[in-house]
Design a protein around this motif. Structure first.
Motif, PDB file in Angstrom:
ATOM      1  N   UNK A  63      -0.065 -31.254   5.723  1.00  0.00           N
ATOM      2  CA  UNK A  63      -0.489 -30.694   3.880  1.00  0.00           C
ATOM      3  C   UNK A  63      -1.613 -30.146   3.807  1.00  0.00           C
ATOM      4  N   UNK A  64      -1.729 -29.044   2.136  1.00  0.00           N
ATOM      5  CA  UNK A  64      -2.521 -27.896   2.212  1.00  0.00           C
ATOM      6  C   UNK A  64      -3.335 -26.952   3.501  1.00  0.00           C
ATOM      7  N   UNK A  65      -4.254 -27.069   3.326  1.00  0.00           N
ATOM      8  CA  UNK A  65      -4.797 -26.373   3.994  1.00  0.00           C
ATOM      9  C   UNK A  65      -6.173 -25.294   3.847  1.00  0.00           C
ATOM     10  N   UNK A  66      -7.042 -25.743   2.615  1.00  0.00           N
ATOM     11  CA  UNK A  66      -7.542 -25.371   1.260  1.00  0.00           C
ATOM     12  C   UNK A  66      -7.284 -25.023   0.483  1.00  0.00           C
ATOM     13  N   UNK A  67      -5.949 -26.089   0.476  1.00  0.00           N
ATOM     14  CA  UNK A  67      -5.945 -26.231  -1.004  1.00  0.00           C
ATOM     15  C   UNK A  67      -5.052 -24.878  -1.528  1.00  0.00           C
ATOM     16  N   UNK A  68      -3.805 -24.350  -0.115  1.00  0.00           N
ATOM     17  CA  UNK A  68      -2.604 -23.575  -0.256  1.00  0.00           C
ATOM     18  C   UNK A  68      -1.730 -23.404   0.893  1.00  0.00           C
ATOM     19  N   UNK A  69      -0.636 -23.520   0.863  1.00  0.00           N
ATOM     20  CA  UNK A  69       0.019 -22.984   2.159  1.00  0.00           C
ATOM     21  C   UNK A  69       0.881 -21.688   1.511  1.00  0.00           C
ATOM     22  N   UNK A  70       0.259 -21.374   2.859  1.00  0.00           N
ATOM     23  CA  UNK A  70       0.953 -19.956   3.339  1.00  0.00           C
ATOM     24  C   UNK A  70       1.434 -19.413   3.575  1.00  0.00           C
ATOM     25  N   UNK A  71       2.007 -18.876   2.692  1.00  0.00           N
ATOM     26  CA  UNK A  71       4.260 -18.814   2.630  1.00  0.00           C
ATOM     27  C   UNK A  71       4.712 -19.882   3.366  1.00  0.00           C
ATOM     28  N   UNK A  72       4.705 -21.568   2.606  1.00  0.00           N
ATOM     29  CA  UNK A  72       5.616 -22.399   3.449  1.00  0.00           C
ATOM     30  C   UNK A  72       4.851 -22.635   4.906  1.00  0.00           C
ATOM     31  N   UNK A  73       4.230 -22.574   5.386  1.00  0.00           N
ATOM     32  CA  UNK A  73       3.655 -22.573   6.798  1.00  0.00           C
ATOM     33  C   UNK A  73       3.259 -23.750   7.107  1.00  0.00           C
ATOM     34  N   UNK A  74       3.144 -25.067   8.212  1.00  0.00           N
ATOM     35  CA  UNK A  74       3.016 -26.513   7.904  1.00  0.00           C
ATOM     36  C   UNK A  74       1.909 -26.208   8.954  1.00  0.00           C
ATOM     37  N   UNK A  75       1.194 -27.260   8.601  1.00  0.00           N
ATOM     38  CA  UNK A  75       0.009 -27.701  10.020  1.00  0.00           C
ATOM     39  C   UNK A  75       0.497 -28.744  10.759  1.00  0.00           C
ATOM     40  N   UNK A  76       2.122 -29.308  10.682  1.00  0.00           N
ATOM     41  CA  UNK A  76       2.730 -29.928  11.651  1.00  0.00           C
ATOM     42  C   UNK A  76       3.219 -28.553  12.899  1.00  0.00           C
ATOM     43  N   UNK A  77       2.611 -29.199  13.923  1.00  0.00           N
ATOM     44  CA  UNK A  77       3.389 -27.396  14.865  1.00  0.00           C
ATOM     45  C   UNK A  77       5.007 -27.822  15.327  1.00  0.00           C
ATOM     46  N   UNK A  78       5.569 -27.094  15.788  1.00  0.00           N
ATOM     47  CA  UNK A  78       7.014 -26.961  16.361  1.00  0.00           C
ATOM     48  C   UNK A  78       6.576 -27.419  17.755  1.00  0.00           C
ATOM     49  N   UNK A  79       7.974 -28.113  18.256  1.00  0.00           N
ATOM     50  CA  UNK A  79       7.673 -29.406  19.386  1.00  0.00           C
ATOM     51  C   UNK A  79       9.117 -28.581  20.696  1.00  0.00           C
ATOM     52  N   UNK A  80       8.803 -28.598  21.949  1.00  0.00           N
ATOM     53  CA  UNK A  80       9.786 -27.853  22.033  1.00  0.00           C
ATOM     54  C   UNK A  80       9.833 -29.610  23.187  1.00  0.00           C
ATOM     55  N   UNK A  81      11.847 -30.080  23.895  1.00  0.00           N
ATOM     56  CA  UNK A  81      11.143 -31.109  24.300  1.00  0.00           C
ATOM     57  C   UNK A  81      10.114 -31.017  25.230  1.00  0.00           C
TER      58      UNK A  81
END
Length: 714
Positions: free
Chosen positions: A42-60
């Motif tokens: 979901x967008x934060x504060x009604x905006x999406x910063x250049x395609x960034x996401x709130x879902x953090x990436x993970x390594x194993x």
């Protein structure tokens, strides 16, 4: 490493101009592809910063075993915490046999948090301190009865490195009288080449082989002896200070910005930690080189090991050939070995600077031993022997871009799959072809690798970042097959292969090697030579245990089934002297005046306590890969089991009368010429013309020497 790591360090990064290992790798701008880590949130504060996401990436998640360590940050640790971190580094280096990879800015569960620029700089500084601390020891240096010329902390750390060198020379063959002389004595040690170079820079005009005065070292290690005189102690202080710098080096592999939910740019850094070479304990990987005749195998090895490009007419391969007919025909008919080293900073060490093999070994933290095998079909038995006896860690399959998969390429690919040897592919001679031809060859390879018989995941390497990712995935997943496209004439993409070989971690578990070292000594005899003024020399691989100079072993079985006593006079590993050989390492052993006529390929040298058993009859569970008609009792085949190669006859097929292509069965074989030393569970490969099969030994019928003589008609 899964697809998420590939997204993180593969398609989203581009190489930068850094050191030999690829330098720093920075992410593309925000206007490019979306950040790694899965679907958009979901967008934060009604905006999406250049395609960034709130879902953090993970390594194993971080594994307790292995040489990969996750660290969120290493900023100003306490002394207790710092000592704990050094202990962790020692563990990871031990797991990686001298190499470890640190992911800075990553939590233990694999969450990519990232660090700000200042925190990352401080963390890397701490990592440098840890690498330096790794070299130190709790041992105290001896007292010289005068004020120390340098700070005590430096002397303390330097002595921790200098003392093991002296102790080892005293315990591994140096006579005590050499060190306990009644005159002015300066003990000498074989200081490694890379130490001598730096030592001469720091101490110009000083004898670079001098370690120091015997006065206090001999008192510390051997006890006091009368008549000693004081020598110049300057050499000792200089060596201690120099040894303080020898421990582990760190090199930044790549960096990645992860600003999925932050106004401040944050990044993670991947760092390689590698031990400085010490007493020949470098990481050694054996790579078998496969491919069709005229695909450029020897030429590529010549370019890699000599450091000079080929002239297009085979100049680079001339130093690799062993026989005149090989030079005349340009085709390899025997097995040859070539070495390529990498130092602790990831720089290539080869013959380009007129180095000798001994200097390459001494300067390298990691050694790649290439096993150059024959490509022509009439030398297939030599190629199979090289794959089964020399136990390569992986294989390099060379394919010519202008011919594609032709000749013995498929057969060599099948051998690697049958013996479960991991392999990567190099497409050579791209300078002779148009781009479309190279692409067609790559597509052909991808189709073959994806077939049901292979089940491989091809990965085309086009950048330094791809090479780093390919090396890590190749070690962690047996299904990943990197593909390189290069030229030995123009040098195109040659550096990518060097980066891959430099980053490639050991493919064997350190625990397995430790378990093998605890077993009794077993050395496979693969080559036999006669060297003037040395005597009989055998070459091969130490399967288990530890072998030292002066060890008493037994070798056999002979034609009548006996084992003969012998003594190991000296050892050479990668053409340089070595006093201790450990399980999994290949070397040549000098046997003095032992009669060469009593030796043959396929023998083993074992500890007398092993009480080795021999057999003429054994059973194996096999799969018949191909046979034109039916495989029946009485059929004769050439059997390859490790370094054993001998003709055997099929005595019985259990539960069946005959076999057809693709069928499985337990088969009893009998050797026709002489008994052999076999172990249950060993991989087996047999052939006769177009007939081929694989399997493993399930049972051996042990016999005595007398029974062997009777069964073989002696």
């Amino acid at each position: 490493m899964d697809s998420r790591v590939s997204e993180l360090f593969g398609g989203c990064c581009r190489p930068g101009g850094g050191p030999a290992m690829g330098g720093n790798l920075k992410a593309r701008g925000a206007g490019g592809s979306s950040s790694c880590g899965g679907p958009k949130g979901k967008k934060k504060n009604g905006r999406n910063r250049g395609g960034k996401t709130n879902n953090p990436p993970y390594l194993p998640p971080e594994a307790e075993d292995g040489n990969i360590e996750y660290k969120l940050k290493l900023v100003n640790p306490s002394q207790y915490r710092f000592e704990h971190l050094v202990t962790q580094m020692k563990w990871r280096l031990q797991e990686g046999r001298g190499e470890a990879v640190y992911q800075i800015g990553v939590e233990d569960n694999g969450l990519l948090v990232g660090l700000a620029e200042e925190e990352m700089r401080a963390s890397l500084k701490t990592l440098h301190r840890m690498a330096e601390k790794y070299a130190s020891s709790s041992l105290s240096p001896p007292t010289f009865g005068r004020a120390h010329a340098y700070p005590a902390s430096q002397v303390q750390r330097g002595w921790g490195r200098a003392r093991p060198l002296l102790e080892q020379s005293l315990t591994e063959g140096q006579s005590k009288s050499r060190w306990c002389s009644h005159s002015l004595t300066v003990p000498r040690l074989p200081i490694p080449f890379h130490l001598r170079c730096s030592f001469q820079k720091r101490c110009p005009g000083m004898d670079c082989t001098v370690v120091g005065s015997t006065v206090r070292w001999c008192q510390e290690l051997c006890g006091p002896e009368p008549g000693w005189t004081r020598g110049n102690t300057c050499e000792i202080w200089q060596l201690w200070l120099f040894c303080d710098r020898v421990g582990a080096d760190i090199t930044v592999l790549r960096e990645r910005e992860v600003d999925y939910d932050s106004d401040m740019p944050r990044k993670i850094t991947e760092v390689l930690v590698r031990k400085v070479p010490d007493n020949q304990q470098f990481l050694d990987l054996r790579v078998a080189v496969l491919g069709n005749v005229d695909s450029g195998k020897s030429t590529l090895l010549g370019v890699l090991t000599q450091g000079e490009l080929d002239n297009g007419r085979g100049r680079a391969r001339l130093n690799l050939f062993r026989h005149l007919h090989e030079i005349q025909s340009g085709r390899t008919s025997s097995i040859s070995f070539e070495i390529l080293g990498f130092n602790s900073k990831g720089e290539v060490v080869n013959y380009s600077d007129s180095r000798t093999a001994e200097e390459i070994c001494e300067s390298s933290s990691k050694m790649i031993t290439f096993i150059d095998l024959a490509g022509h079909h009439k030398y297939l038995h030599t190629t199979i022997f090289g794959l089964t006896s020399y136990c390569p860690d992986c294989a390099l399959l060379l394919v010519s871009a202008n011919t594609g998969i032709a000749g013995t390429t498929r057969e060599h690919l099948g051998l690697a799959l049958a013996l479960k040897v991991p392999f990567f592919i190099v497409v050579s001679k791209v300078d002779l072809c148009a781009k479309t031809t190279v692409e067609r060859t790559v597509r052909q390879l991808e189709r073959v690798l994806k077939q049901p018989g292979c089940h491989k995941v091809p990965m085309l390497v086009t950048s330094e970042d791809d090479a780093v990712t390919a090396a890590q995935q190749f070690a962690q997943s047996p299904n990943v097959t990197p593909i390189f496209t290069l030229s030995s004439v123009s040098g195109e993409s040659l550096d990518l292969l060097k980066v891959f070989l430099n980053i490639l971690p050991p493919l064997t578990n350190s625990k397995e090697q430790e378990e093998l070292m605890q077993q009794l000594t077993e050395f496979q005899v693969d080559e036999i030579y006669t060297v003037p003024e040395v005597g009989t020399v055998v070459g091969g691989t130490l399967s288990s245990g530890i072998c030292r100079e002066g060890d008493q072993l037994v070798v056999g079985p002979t034609d009548d089934g006996c084992f003969l006593e012998l003594r190991v006079c000296s050892i050479q590993r990668n053409r340089s002297a070595c006093r201790v050989l450990r399980a999994g390492q290949a070397a040549t052993l000098a046997l003095g005046d032992f009669d060469r006529a009593l030796l043959r390929k396929g023998m083993v040298m074992v500890s007398p306590e092993m009480n080795p058993t021999i057999c003429s009859v054994f059973e194996a569970e096999i799969v018949l890969l191909f046979h034109a008609t039916t495989f029946r009792r009485g059929f004769q085949v050439t059997v390859h089991v490790g370094n054993v190669r001998q003709t055997a006859v099929v005595e019985k097929i259990h539960a069946k009368d005959k076999l057809r292509t693709g069928e499985k069965a337990v088969v009893r074989f009998r050797f026709l010429k002489h008994p052999e030393y076999l172990k249950v569970g060993a991989k087996l490969l047999f052939r006769e013309g177009v007939t081929k099969g694989i399997g493993h030994v399930t049972d051996v019928q042990a016999i005595t020497a007398g029974e062997a003589q009777a069964s073989m008609g002696f």
